[in-house]
Design a protein around this motif. Structure first.
Motif, mmCIF file in Angstrom:
data_model
loop_
_atom_site.group_PDB
_atom_site.id
_atom_site.type_symbol
_atom_site.label_atom_id
_atom_site.label_comp_id
_atom_site.label_asym_id
_atom_site.label_seq_id
_atom_site.Cartn_x
_atom_site.Cartn_y
_atom_site.Cartn_z
ATOM 1 N N ALA A 317 0.861 -1.178 0.000
ATOM 2 C CA ALA A 317 0.000 0.000 0.000
ATOM 3 C C ALA A 317 0.899 1.230 0.000
ATOM 4 O O ALA A 317 1.929 1.247 0.672
ATOM 5 C CB ALA A 317 -0.914 -0.003 1.223
ATOM 6 N N PHE A 318 0.509 2.250 -0.726
ATOM 7 C CA PHE A 318 1.399 3.392 -0.883
ATOM 8 C C PHE A 318 1.635 4.105 0.447
ATOM 9 O O PHE A 318 2.774 4.279 0.875
ATOM 10 C CB PHE A 318 0.852 4.383 -1.915
ATOM 11 N N ASP A 319 0.570 4.541 1.106
ATOM 12 C CA ASP A 319 0.729 5.312 2.334
ATOM 13 C C ASP A 319 1.367 4.491 3.452
ATOM 14 O O ASP A 319 2.164 5.010 4.238
ATOM 15 C CB ASP A 319 -0.630 5.845 2.814
ATOM 16 N N HIS A 320 1.034 3.215 3.536
ATOM 17 C CA HIS A 320 1.484 2.390 4.650
ATOM 18 C C HIS A 320 2.879 1.813 4.432
ATOM 19 O O HIS A 320 3.683 1.724 5.372
ATOM 20 C CB HIS A 320 0.493 1.245 4.879
ATOM 21 N N ASP A 321 3.191 1.427 3.194
ATOM 22 C CA ASP A 321 4.426 0.683 2.931
ATOM 23 C C ASP A 321 5.488 1.468 2.166
ATOM 24 O O ASP A 321 6.674 1.383 2.496
ATOM 25 C CB ASP A 321 4.109 -0.597 2.146
ATOM 26 N N LEU A 322 5.082 2.201 1.127
ATOM 27 C CA LEU A 322 6.062 2.815 0.235
ATOM 28 C C LEU A 322 6.453 4.223 0.665
ATOM 29 O O LEU A 322 7.639 4.560 0.713
ATOM 30 C CB LEU A 322 5.522 2.829 -1.199
ATOM 31 N N TRP A 323 5.464 5.054 0.972
ATOM 32 C CA TRP A 323 5.780 6.418 1.351
ATOM 33 C C TRP A 323 6.667 6.494 2.594
ATOM 34 O O TRP A 323 7.615 7.308 2.614
ATOM 35 C CB TRP A 323 4.513 7.242 1.538
ATOM 36 N N PRO A 324 6.454 5.710 3.650
ATOM 37 C CA PRO A 324 7.358 5.800 4.801
ATOM 38 C C PRO A 324 8.821 5.555 4.439
ATOM 39 O O PRO A 324 9.717 6.155 5.036
ATOM 40 C CB PRO A 324 6.824 4.720 5.752
ATOM 41 N N LEU A 325 9.082 4.688 3.469
ATOM 42 C CA LEU A 325 10.463 4.442 3.042
ATOM 43 C C LEU A 325 11.026 5.640 2.287
ATOM 44 O O LEU A 325 12.155 6.094 2.559
ATOM 45 C CB LEU A 325 10.527 3.189 2.170
ATOM 46 N N LEU A 326 10.251 6.173 1.339
ATOM 47 C CA LEU A 326 10.738 7.321 0.575
ATOM 48 C C LEU A 326 10.843 8.564 1.462
ATOM 49 O O LEU A 326 11.759 9.380 1.301
ATOM 50 C CB LEU A 326 9.816 7.585 -0.617
#
Length: 653
Positions: A317-326
Motif C-alpha cells: 500500500a502506498f501510504d502504509h508501505d512505500l511512502w514511509p520508506l521514501l
C-alpha cells in the motif's frame, strides 16, 4: 522463430511513441532477417510524423523542454534489445550538428544548436527537429521486405472484422485493412469540466475571452491585448509557456542587473494575474551535472526492500508501505546535506547522524513510531530554523494571510528568489537534495506501481490522490532561469499573484472574469481574458477523439475502474489493459489481441507516462523505468512480428 507471412499493421499516432514502435519494428525485422515475408506499416497522424502534435519544429523557441539535452532519446541503447537500424540519442545528434550541421537546418536552428550544451534545456522545436531527422533516417534505412506508408490524416475508427483484422477509417476517406493496430495517440483534446464550460459560456454571452486548456503552441497569443489585465489559472509548466509568450514573445528583454535579472518591457505586455491552488509556481530544478543528484543514494526505498514485499506475498500500500520508506530517504538526504553544507546548524554532527540513522531504520519501530523518534532526534540537535518541513515545501504560503496583493507579491518574489538561490547551490542545498531524493524515488516507484504493483485503493487515494501533486510541485519544475524571470516580471509590475485557493467567477455587471483568494485582502483580480494554463485532461472517457469515441462505443476498449477503500468504483484516467505487451480489455472483459496501447492512454497502469525515454550514456543512475516506453515499444513490435518476447526486457523494467 521465423517470420513467414505477410504482415500489415497500422500505427495510429506518429509522435515519439508511434515513431518508437516503427523503429522497433524495423530493428527486430532486420535482426530476424525473414526470408520471403513482407511487412507493410501504415503510419497515421494529422500532424507531420516524427514530432507529432507537441514537438513541431516550427513552434516558438521560447517553449523549452523540461529535461536537459543529455536526457532524452528515441532510440534504445540497451544491448538486450535488437540493434537500431538508424538513429541516436538527442545529445549525440546535438553534438553531431555542431560539428557538421544538416543543410536543411534553419538559421534559428543553427543558432540554437551552436550554443546548446549537454546540460542546457533545449527548445521543443529543436527536439522536434531531432525527432523528424530520426524518422527520416529510419525511412532511409528500411530493410528489405518492409514498406512504410505515411498517411497525414486522422484515424476516425478501427473496426474489428469477422476475420479478426481491422478496418481503419481515415477522415479524408478511404479504409486501411490491417492485421493489427497500435494506439499511440499522445495528447488529445478533451471535454471541459462543468466549471470550465460555465466560464466559456459566460465569455460567449458577455463578449469576454476564454482560452481553454490546450497545447501552448496551438494557441494564438496575439488575441490577448497589450496593457490590459489577463487572468492565468495554473502555475505549473504550462504557465511558464504563457509567461514567455506574453513577455519575451512580445519584445521584452531580461537583462543582468548585479546578482539578479531585471525585465525591460516592450509596452506590448498585458498585466498578468497568476493564480494556482498553492499560490506559487512549481519549484525550479536544481543545477546538477546529471538528471539525479549524485550525492543522493536511496537507502530505504530500494530494490531489496521491494523484493521483501514480493517474497512475503504482499501487494504494498502506498501510504502504509512505500511512502514511509521514501519519506525516510528524503529526510536522510536533507540532513546529511545540511551537516555537510551548513555545519553550524548541527553542532554535534557525529552524534546527530548516528541517532538519526537509528531512528530512521525501517525495522526498528512500527510505522507509527519512527516519525516520533526522528522528531525527537531533530529536536535535540537541529536549530529550529534549519529543520525540514517536507509537506510545507510544496505549500510555502500555507497558514499566511496578506493585507493586500502588494504584500502577497512581495512574499512570492521572496520565495522565487530563495528558490532560484537554492537551485544554484545544487548539491549543496539541503532542500534541493530532499527533493532530489523524491526525484530518485519517483523513478523507483514507476517500476514498483506498474501493472498492479500497488493496491487500487493506494493508487486512487495515495499515489494519485496526494503524492503526485506533491512530487510534481517539488521535482517537476522548470529550469531555475524561469523562477528568476518570474521574479523579475513581478518586480517590474508585469505579473501579480492572486494567492492560494483562488475562486474564479464572472462579474456579469462589470463584464469581467474574477479571481480571489480567501487569504488575500483587497478585492478580486478582474480581467476580460481568462487563460487556462493547463494541458487538456488526460482522461480517455473525456478525450475528444473520434477514434476513442468509436472504440468505446463499440466496446473494443474500456476505461479502467478501480475500487476505493470504501468499495466504491472509480473510473480511472486510462484504458483498461493487460500486459505484456499492453492490449486493451474490451467491454465484455475479453483481451483485444492484435490491438496495442502505448503512451498516455496507459495512465491507469503506468505512472508518469508523459516523459521521454532516458538515454543510457548520461552521468548518474539510469533507472529501468527511464527506458520503459522503449521496452514497451519493443514488446509491441515483437508481438506484431510474431517473435518471442525478450526476457531481459521484462526483468529490467
Amino acid at each position: 522463430m521465423v517470420i513467414s507471412q505477410s504482415i500489415r499493421t497500422a500505427l495510429i499516432g506518429a509522435g515519439p511513441r508511434g515513431t518508437s514502435v516503427l523503429e522497433r519494428l524495423l530493428a527486430n525485422w532486420s535482426a530476424a532477417r525473414p526470408a520471403g515475408a513482407r511487412l507493410h506499416v501504415d503510419v497515421i497522424d494529422p500532424f507531420p510524423a516524427g514530432p507529432g502534435h507537441v514537438w513541431q519544429p516550427g513552434q516558438s523557441r521560447l517553449y523549452l523542454m523540461n529535461t536537459q539535452s543529455f536526457y532524452p532519446t528515441l532510440v534504445p541503447e540497451d544491448t538486450g534489445l535488437a540493434a537500431p537500424v538508424a538513429g541516436t540519442t538527442f545529445d549525440r545528434w546535438r553534438t553531431a550538428q555542431q560539428r557538421s550541421p544538416l543543410p536543411e537546418l534553419s538559421d534559428d536552428e543553427r543558432a540554437e544548436l551552436a550554443v546548446l550544451g549537454s546540460g542546457d534545456f533545449p527548445s521543443r522545436a529543436i527536439y522536434g527537429r531531432y525527432l523528424r531527422f530520426t524518422l527520416e533516417e529510419l525511412l532511409a534505412a528500411v530493410p528489405d521486405g518492409v514498406t512504410v506508408e505515411m498517411h497525414q490524416a486522422t484515424a476516425t475508427a478501427a473496426r474489428r472484422r469477422p476475420d479478426g483484422k481491422f478496418d481503419v477509417e481515415l477522415d479524408g476517406g478511404g479504409t486501411l485493412t490491417v492485421d493489427s493496430v497500435v494506439l499511440a495517440l499522445g495528447h488529445l483534446a478533451s471535454r471541459l469540466s462543468p466549471e470550465q464550460r460555465e466560464l466559456q459560456a459566460a465569455a460567449a454571452q458577455l463578449g469576454l475571452r476564454y482560452l481553454p486548456p490546450a497545447v501552448p503552441a496551438d494557441v494564438d497569443w496575439s488575441v490577448i491585448p497589450a496593457q490590459e489585465p489577463v487572468l492565468v489559472r495554473g502555475m505549473g509548466l504550462n504557465f511558464f509557456d504563457v509567461m514567455g509568450q506574453l513577455t519575451e514573445g512580445r519584445g521584452g528583454k531580461f537583462v543582468e542587473a548585479g546578482d539578479r535579472l531585471e525585465y525591460l518591457p516592450s509596452g506590448q505586455e498585458p498585466v498578468i494575474f497568476a493564480a494556482s491552488r498553492r499560490g506559487t509556481p512549481y519549484r525550479s530544478k536544481a543545477t546538477l551535472a546529471g538528471y539525479y543528484p549524485a550525492s543522493v543514494t536511496l537507502r530505504y526505498l530500494t530494490a531489496k526492500a521491494m523484493q521483501r514485499f514480493t517474497a512475503a506475498g504482499i501487494v504494498p500500500a502506498f501510504d502504509h508501505d512505500l511512502w514511509p520508506l521514501l519519506h525516510r530517504d528524503a529526510v536522510w538526504a536533507y540532513y546529511t546535506t545540511l551537516v555537510r553544507s551548513q555545519p553550524d546548524a548541527v553542532p554535534d554532527h557525529a552524534t546527530f547522524l548516528k541517532e538519526l540513522d537509528e531512528a530512521l531504520h525501517p525495522h526498528a519501530h512500527s510505522t507509527g513510531r519512527w516519525e516520533e523518534d526522528f522528531n525527537a532526534v531533530v529536536g535535540r540537535h537541529v536549530q529550529q530554523g534549519s529543520r525540514l518541513d517536507l509537506r510545507g515545501l510544496a505549500a510555502p504560503l500555507s497558514g499566511r494571510t496578506f493585507a493586500s496583493r502588494a504584500e502577497l507579491d512581495a512574499a512570492v518574489v521572496e520565495y522565487l528568489d530563495d528558490d532560484a538561490r537554492r537551485s544554484a547551490l545544487g548539491e549543496d542545498d539541503p532542500v534541493k537534495m530532499a527533493i532530489g531524493a523524491l526525484h530518485h524515488g519517483r523513478a523507483v516507484l514507476k517500476s514498483v506501481v506498474a501493472d498492479g504493483g500497488i493496491t487500487d485503493e493506494s493508487w486512487v487515494a495515495g499515489l494519485r490522490g496526494w503524492f503526485e501533486s506533491l512530487v510534481e510541485g517539488l521535482a517537476s519544475g522548470p529550469p531555475a532561469l524561469r523562477a528568476e524571470q518570474l521574479a523579475a516580471l513581478a518586480r517590474a509590475g508585469i505579473v501579480s499573484f492572486v494567492g492560494p485557493d483562488p475562486k474564479f467567477g464572472v462579474a456579469r455587471g462589470k463584464r469581467t472574469f474574477t479571481a480571489a483568494s480567501p487569504w488575500v485582502h483587497g478585492g478580486a483580480a478582474e480581467a476580460h481574458t481568462l487563460v487556462e494554463a493547463l494541458a487538456p485532461a488526460n482522461r480517455v472517457a473525456l478525450n475528444e477523439s473520434p477514434l476513442l469515441e468509436q472504440l468505446l462505443a463499440d466496446g473494443l476498449v474500456r476505461p479502467r475502474t478501480m475500487m476505493t477503500v470504501e468499495g466504491t468504483p472509480v473510473q480511472s484516467s486510462g484504458l483498461d489493459v493487460r500486459p505484456h505487451p499492453y492490449r486493451p480489455v474490451a467491454a465484455n472483459g475479453e483481451v483485444n489481441d492484435r490491438m496495442y496501447v502505448l503512451g498516455l492512454q496507459l495512465s491507469a497502469t503506468q505512472w508518469g507516462t508523459a516523459i521521454a525515454a532516458e538515454a543510457a550514456q548520461q552521468a548518474g543512475p539510469v533507472y529501468p523505468s527511464g527506458q520503459r516506453t522503449l521496452r514497451d515499444a519493443d514488446e509491441i513490435a515483437r508481438a506484431i512480428l510474431g517473435l518471442p518476447q525478450n526476457a531481459s526486457s521484462r526483468s529490467a523494467a
